[in-house]
Design a protein around this motif. Structure first.
Motif, PDB file in Angstrom:
ATOM      1  N   GLY A 183      42.518  71.242  12.339  1.00 62.03           N
ATOM      2  CA  GLY A 183      41.848  72.443  12.831  1.00 62.03           C
ATOM      3  C   GLY A 183      40.340  72.375  12.787  1.00 62.03           C
ATOM      4  N   SER A 184      39.722  73.501  13.083  1.00 63.64           N
ATOM      5  CA  SER A 184      38.267  73.626  13.070  1.00 63.64           C
ATOM      6  C   SER A 184      37.766  73.879  11.651  1.00 63.64           C
ATOM      7  N   LYS A 185      36.554  73.384  11.398  1.00 64.77           N
ATOM      8  CA  LYS A 185      35.873  73.566  10.113  1.00 64.77           C
ATOM      9  C   LYS A 185      36.712  73.061   8.938  1.00 64.77           C
ATOM     10  N   VAL A 186      37.362  71.925   9.149  1.00 56.77           N
ATOM     11  CA  VAL A 186      38.170  71.279   8.115  1.00 56.77           C
ATOM     12  C   VAL A 186      37.325  70.193   7.460  1.00 56.77           C
ATOM     13  N   MET A 187      37.505  70.025   6.146  1.00 56.84           N
ATOM     14  CA  MET A 187      36.789  68.993   5.402  1.00 56.84           C
ATOM     15  C   MET A 187      37.782  68.136   4.631  1.00 56.84           C
ATOM     16  N   PHE A 188      37.533  66.830   4.628  1.00 56.60           N
ATOM     17  CA  PHE A 188      38.335  65.876   3.861  1.00 56.60           C
ATOM     18  C   PHE A 188      37.423  65.142   2.880  1.00 56.60           C
ATOM     19  N   GLY A 189      37.891  64.987   1.644  1.00 59.56           N
ATOM     20  CA  GLY A 189      37.204  64.136   0.684  1.00 59.56           C
ATOM     21  C   GLY A 189      37.475  62.680   1.008  1.00 59.56           C
ATOM     22  N   PRO A 190      36.961  61.771   0.175  1.00 52.82           N
ATOM     23  CA  PRO A 190      37.183  60.348   0.435  1.00 52.82           C
ATOM     24  C   PRO A 190      38.633  59.933   0.226  1.00 52.82           C
ATOM     25  N   ASN A 191      39.041  58.914   0.960  1.00 53.37           N
ATOM     26  CA  ASN A 191      40.352  58.264   0.800  1.00 53.37           C
ATOM     27  C   ASN A 191      41.539  59.161   1.141  1.00 53.37           C
ATOM     28  N   VAL A 192      41.385  60.037   2.109  1.00 55.45           N
ATOM     29  CA  VAL A 192      42.506  60.867   2.555  1.00 55.45           C
ATOM     30  C   VAL A 192      43.397  60.037   3.473  1.00 55.45           C
ATOM     31  N   LEU A 193      44.727  60.209   3.311  1.00 60.10           N
ATOM     32  CA  LEU A 193      45.716  59.549   4.152  1.00 60.10           C
ATOM     33  C   LEU A 193      46.629  60.596   4.764  1.00 60.10           C
ATOM     34  N   LEU A 194      46.650  60.650   6.102  1.00 58.62           N
ATOM     35  CA  LEU A 194      47.618  61.472   6.834  1.00 58.62           C
ATOM     36  C   LEU A 194      48.615  60.498   7.426  1.00 58.62           C
TER      37      LEU A 194
END
Length: 181
Positions: free
Chosen positions: A96-107
């Motif tokens: 979505g919009s205005k989403v933030m991920f930290g380091p090393n995220v896996l989807l």
């Protein structure tokens, strides 16, 4: 039904199909160029990904970034990802919009059969959806078929194994709702 159509439908497909191999090699080439680009050239670096991903506005992804295909990844306006984002996009992945991920995220939209004989010849996947205004902390893993609602915070190191509703803080392995926002 060809292998790409099977893959997009979440059915077992053969990842060795030459068409799919070509798509993956193309995506990996773009990711390589992005990851090697001068970090000071923010616009040029993101332009590399603009031809691969389905960007719906401004986005910023820190290197390194990896994906399988790219064309299954839809990213809303105002997205930010810290270093080492990996998206296994054998099915659609909506962020979505205005989403933030930290380091090393896996989807990980991809998975494999449990049966060892089947596992040698095919894989399959399920779509992932991350709602608006959500934040995934560092080292979060999101499994196939998961939906994370709007305005969610997922704590660092969490493994999201089931859907999360809107407006929650969740953490752990397996990830569980801790409280409302």
């Amino acid at each position: 039904m060809n292998e790409k159509e099977k893959m997009l439908a979440g059915l077992p497909f053969d990842p060795r199909d030459p068409v799919l191999v070509g798509y993956r090699l193309g995506a990996k080439s773009v990711c390589h160029r992005f990851n090697m680009a001068d970090p000071a050239d923010l616009e040029d670096r993101m332009m590399l990904l603009a031809g691969l991903l389905r960007l719906k506005g401004a986005a910023h992804i820190e290197p390194n970034f990896f994906c399988d295909y790219g064309f299954n990844i839809y990213i809303g306006d105002g997205f930010y990802s810290n270093h080492n984002l990996t998206i296994l996009d054998v099915c659609r992945v909506d962020i979505g919009s205005k989403v933030m991920f930290g380091p090393n995220v896996l989807l990980s939209g991809a998975t494999h059969p449990v049966d060892p004989v089947e596992r040698m010849s095919n894989e399959y996947g399920a779509p992932i959806k991350i709602g608006d205004n959500s934040w995934l902390g560092g080292n979060v893993v999101v499994l196939p078929g998961i939906t994370i609602g709007n305005n969610c915070v997922v704590g660092a190191g969490s493994v999201v194994t089931r859907d999360l509703p809107d407006n929650v803080v969740a953490a752990g392995n397996p990830c569980r709702v801790i409280r409302s926002v």
